[in-house]
Design an enzyme around this catalytic site. Sequence first.
Site, PDB file in Angstrom:
ATOM      1  N   ILE A 144      16.890 -99.162  -2.832  1.00 26.64           N
ATOM      2  CA  ILE A 144      18.266 -98.647  -3.422  1.00 26.64           C
ATOM      3  C   ILE A 144      19.268 -98.199  -2.463  1.00 26.64           C
ATOM      4  O   ILE A 144      20.475 -98.412  -2.614  1.00 26.64           O
ATOM      5  CB  ILE A 144      17.767 -97.602  -4.336  1.00 26.64           C
ATOM      6  CG1 ILE A 144      17.048 -98.203  -5.580  1.00 26.64           C
ATOM      7  CG2 ILE A 144      19.414 -96.900  -5.220  1.00 26.64           C
ATOM      8  CD1 ILE A 144      16.275 -96.983  -6.364  1.00 26.64           C
ATOM      9  N   ARG A 165      11.013-101.084 -21.394  1.00 27.18           N
ATOM     10  CA  ARG A 165      11.860-100.309 -20.579  1.00 27.18           C
ATOM     11  C   ARG A 165      13.296-100.560 -20.405  1.00 27.18           C
ATOM     12  O   ARG A 165      13.792-101.542 -20.775  1.00 27.18           O
ATOM     13  CB  ARG A 165      11.248-100.506 -19.041  1.00 27.18           C
ATOM     14  CG  ARG A 165       9.705 -99.993 -18.790  1.00 27.18           C
ATOM     15  CD  ARG A 165       9.669 -98.482 -18.675  1.00 27.18           C
ATOM     16  NE  ARG A 165       8.212 -98.314 -18.575  1.00 27.18           N
ATOM     17  CZ  ARG A 165       7.144 -98.142 -19.333  1.00 27.18           C
ATOM     18  NH1 ARG A 165       7.658 -98.404 -20.695  1.00 27.18           N
ATOM     19  NH2 ARG A 165       6.073 -97.653 -19.121  1.00 27.18           N
ATOM     20  N   TYR A 222       3.746 -87.922  -8.932  1.00 29.56           N
ATOM     21  CA  TYR A 222       5.277 -88.635  -8.486  1.00 29.56           C
ATOM     22  C   TYR A 222       6.302 -87.902  -9.442  1.00 29.56           C
ATOM     23  O   TYR A 222       7.332 -87.306  -8.826  1.00 29.56           O
ATOM     24  CB  TYR A 222       5.147 -90.146  -8.458  1.00 29.56           C
ATOM     25  CG  TYR A 222       6.712 -90.727  -8.527  1.00 29.56           C
ATOM     26  CD1 TYR A 222       7.494 -90.570  -7.284  1.00 29.56           C
ATOM     27  CD2 TYR A 222       7.293 -91.159  -9.632  1.00 29.56           C
ATOM     28  CE1 TYR A 222       9.016 -90.811  -7.331  1.00 29.56           C
ATOM     29  CE2 TYR A 222       8.893 -91.621  -9.427  1.00 29.56           C
ATOM     30  CZ  TYR A 222       9.377 -91.336  -8.282  1.00 29.56           C
ATOM     31  OH  TYR A 222      10.652 -92.180  -8.170  1.00 29.56           O
ATOM     32  N   ILE A 243      12.350 -86.884   7.155  1.00 28.38           N
ATOM     33  CA  ILE A 243      13.086 -85.527   6.432  1.00 28.38           C
ATOM     34  C   ILE A 243      12.154 -84.278   6.709  1.00 28.38           C
ATOM     35  O   ILE A 243      12.959 -83.085   6.506  1.00 28.38           O
ATOM     36  CB  ILE A 243      13.471 -85.510   5.077  1.00 28.38           C
ATOM     37  CG1 ILE A 243      12.289 -86.168   4.000  1.00 28.38           C
ATOM     38  CG2 ILE A 243      14.640 -86.877   5.091  1.00 28.38           C
ATOM     39  CD1 ILE A 243      12.799 -86.157   2.764  1.00 28.38           C
ATOM     40  N   ASN A 280       4.357-102.312  -6.887  1.00 36.26           N
ATOM     41  CA  ASN A 280       4.161-101.477  -7.972  1.00 36.26           C
ATOM     42  C   ASN A 280       4.976-101.436  -9.123  1.00 36.26           C
ATOM     43  O   ASN A 280       4.788-101.278 -10.166  1.00 36.26           O
ATOM     44  CB  ASN A 280       4.292-100.078  -7.378  1.00 36.26           C
ATOM     45  CG  ASN A 280       3.144 -99.307  -6.430  1.00 36.26           C
ATOM     46  OD1 ASN A 280       1.912 -99.426  -6.765  1.00 36.26           O
ATOM     47  ND2 ASN A 280       3.447 -99.487  -5.006  1.00 36.26           N
ATOM     48  N   PHE A 285      16.386 -94.997 -14.348  1.00 36.59           N
ATOM     49  CA  PHE A 285      15.454 -95.865 -15.212  1.00 36.59           C
ATOM     50  C   PHE A 285      14.792 -96.762 -14.456  1.00 36.59           C
ATOM     51  O   PHE A 285      14.092 -96.434 -13.547  1.00 36.59           O
ATOM     52  CB  PHE A 285      16.241 -96.224 -16.653  1.00 36.59           C
ATOM     53  CG  PHE A 285      16.209 -94.906 -17.461  1.00 36.59           C
ATOM     54  CD1 PHE A 285      15.350 -94.735 -18.513  1.00 36.59           C
ATOM     55  CD2 PHE A 285      17.139 -93.837 -17.177  1.00 36.59           C
ATOM     56  CE1 PHE A 285      15.424 -93.679 -19.467  1.00 36.59           C
ATOM     57  CE2 PHE A 285      16.918 -92.728 -18.139  1.00 36.59           C
ATOM     58  CZ  PHE A 285      16.184 -92.608 -19.198  1.00 36.59           C
ATOM     59  N   LYS A 344       9.597 -85.153  -8.457  1.00 38.26           N
ATOM     60  CA  LYS A 344      10.866 -85.376  -8.681  1.00 38.26           C
ATOM     61  C   LYS A 344      11.560 -84.319  -9.415  1.00 38.26           C
ATOM     62  O   LYS A 344      12.512 -83.444  -9.178  1.00 38.26           O
ATOM     63  CB  LYS A 344      11.312 -86.554  -9.381  1.00 38.26           C
ATOM     64  CG  LYS A 344      10.995 -87.819  -8.538  1.00 38.26           C
ATOM     65  CD  LYS A 344      12.302 -87.886  -7.525  1.00 38.26           C
ATOM     66  CE  LYS A 344      12.022 -89.270  -6.880  1.00 38.26           C
ATOM     67  NZ  LYS A 344      12.965 -88.996  -5.871  1.00 38.26           N
ATOM     68  N   ASN A 387      12.981 -93.150   8.046  1.00 38.91           N
ATOM     69  CA  ASN A 387      11.697 -93.253   9.206  1.00 38.91           C
ATOM     70  C   ASN A 387      11.173 -94.661   9.043  1.00 38.91           C
ATOM     71  O   ASN A 387      10.037 -95.030   9.790  1.00 38.91           O
ATOM     72  CB  ASN A 387      10.655 -92.281   9.003  1.00 38.91           C
ATOM     73  CG  ASN A 387       9.771 -92.085   7.641  1.00 38.91           C
ATOM     74  OD1 ASN A 387      10.382 -93.312   6.796  1.00 38.91           O
ATOM     75  ND2 ASN A 387       9.116 -91.305   7.248  1.00 38.91           N
ATOM     76  N   LEU A 396       7.464-103.939 -11.843  1.00 40.76           N
ATOM     77  CA  LEU A 396       7.339-105.121 -12.636  1.00 40.76           C
ATOM     78  C   LEU A 396       8.130-106.415 -12.081  1.00 40.76           C
ATOM     79  O   LEU A 396       7.330-107.282 -11.613  1.00 40.76           O
ATOM     80  CB  LEU A 396       7.589-104.859 -14.160  1.00 40.76           C
ATOM     81  CG  LEU A 396       7.688-106.352 -14.842  1.00 40.76           C
ATOM     82  CD1 LEU A 396       6.192-106.610 -15.140  1.00 40.76           C
ATOM     83  CD2 LEU A 396       8.226-106.036 -16.323  1.00 40.76           C
ATOM     84  N   SER A 423      14.369 -89.708 -11.073  1.00 38.21           N
ATOM     85  CA  SER A 423      13.721 -90.556 -11.769  1.00 38.21           C
ATOM     86  C   SER A 423      13.743 -90.001 -13.452  1.00 38.21           C
ATOM     87  O   SER A 423      13.357 -88.846 -13.525  1.00 38.21           O
ATOM     88  CB  SER A 423      12.464 -90.662 -11.086  1.00 38.21           C
ATOM     89  OG  SER A 423      11.718 -91.614 -12.160  1.00 38.21           O
ATOM     90  N   GLY A 473      -0.705 -92.538 -17.021  1.00 38.57           N
ATOM     91  CA  GLY A 473       0.934 -92.047 -16.672  1.00 38.57           C
ATOM     92  C   GLY A 473       1.872 -93.016 -17.480  1.00 38.57           C
ATOM     93  O   GLY A 473       2.840 -92.504 -17.277  1.00 38.57           O
TER      94      GLY A 473
END
Length: 338
Positions: A12, A230, A148, A59, A197, A177, A152, A32, A199, A124, A293
């Site tokens: 992104i 989704r 995760y 960071i 990880n 999303f 966030k 990094n 789809l 997220s 999850g």
Amino acid sequence: MKVLVTGGAGYIGSHTLLQLLREQHEVLVFDNFSNSSPEALRRVKQLANADFEVCEGNIQDAGRLNEAFGHFKPDAVIHFAGLKAVGESAEKPLDYYAQNVSGSIELLQAMQRHDCRRLVFSSSATVYGEAKYLPYDEHHPLQPANPYGRTKYFVEEIIRDWAAAWQDASAVVLRYFNPVGADASGRIGEDPNGIPNNLVPYIAQVAVGRLQHLGVFGADYDTRDGTGERDYIHVEDLARAHLAAIAFSSTSKGCEAINVGTGRSATVIEMVKAFEQASGRAVPYKIEPRRSGDVARSLAAVDKAERLLGWTAKLDVADMCKTTWNWQSANPNGYRQE
């Protein structure tokens, strides 16, 4: 405007970097390269026909952040840097809390030291957890179901407190999303390390022959065809949302959380079929047990983004699949082939 972009070489980040350069912003990328490639930055320079600065660093490294801020003196920060795999976060939670939470605190402290008051944060929709109602709006309870998502959520709360305590600070928290797709050039796209990880890159790697079949995790959800549903958003639309958020932050104070999605959904099987049509390739799949999850359905309410940012998604699932295939077919091994 001078914008410091953490994680700017990532999926992104690189697409947002391209949009920033096309809008003639000055940019410093802080990365990094733990889950990204310097090759992405080289290609962005070519596509934009514009240069930018790069600082390699983590960071969590206060000294390196201080050097970057002191040299570049940014007006605003877009913060992408962080670990992002749901499954891995359950296996290595301390790594996720260290990088995502502690690293974000170091970044905010650097911003304070150098009087940089404007922030756009990459959050997220995982912060919402299991849906109490759909579509998720920004008032939905926040109950993340994995480490995760909790990182966030914690960073969102830290940013909210930071913005409340520092007069004139402005933060925009963008709750993504499901970002998919690639730049129309096919030169930059999503290039995950190892088995994907997410789809759509998994589907793309099956279609191009890198993987034998797609694993579909669960076919007994309460959805149209039993597979997870989704809200997918094209990465180009998502990049535009960051530029709109930066503009909004120049006139706003405090912290605003804003969904970034389309308000439309597709199931796993619907995405497979759409990708087969875009690529002309078969995508074999096997039904496997549900993943811990995962939620059955995720769908964004998007009116706040339109109202505050003047932003709406323009591209659809067909565009997402077409541009992903353009990228994957031209770069079957991602950035590692050159």
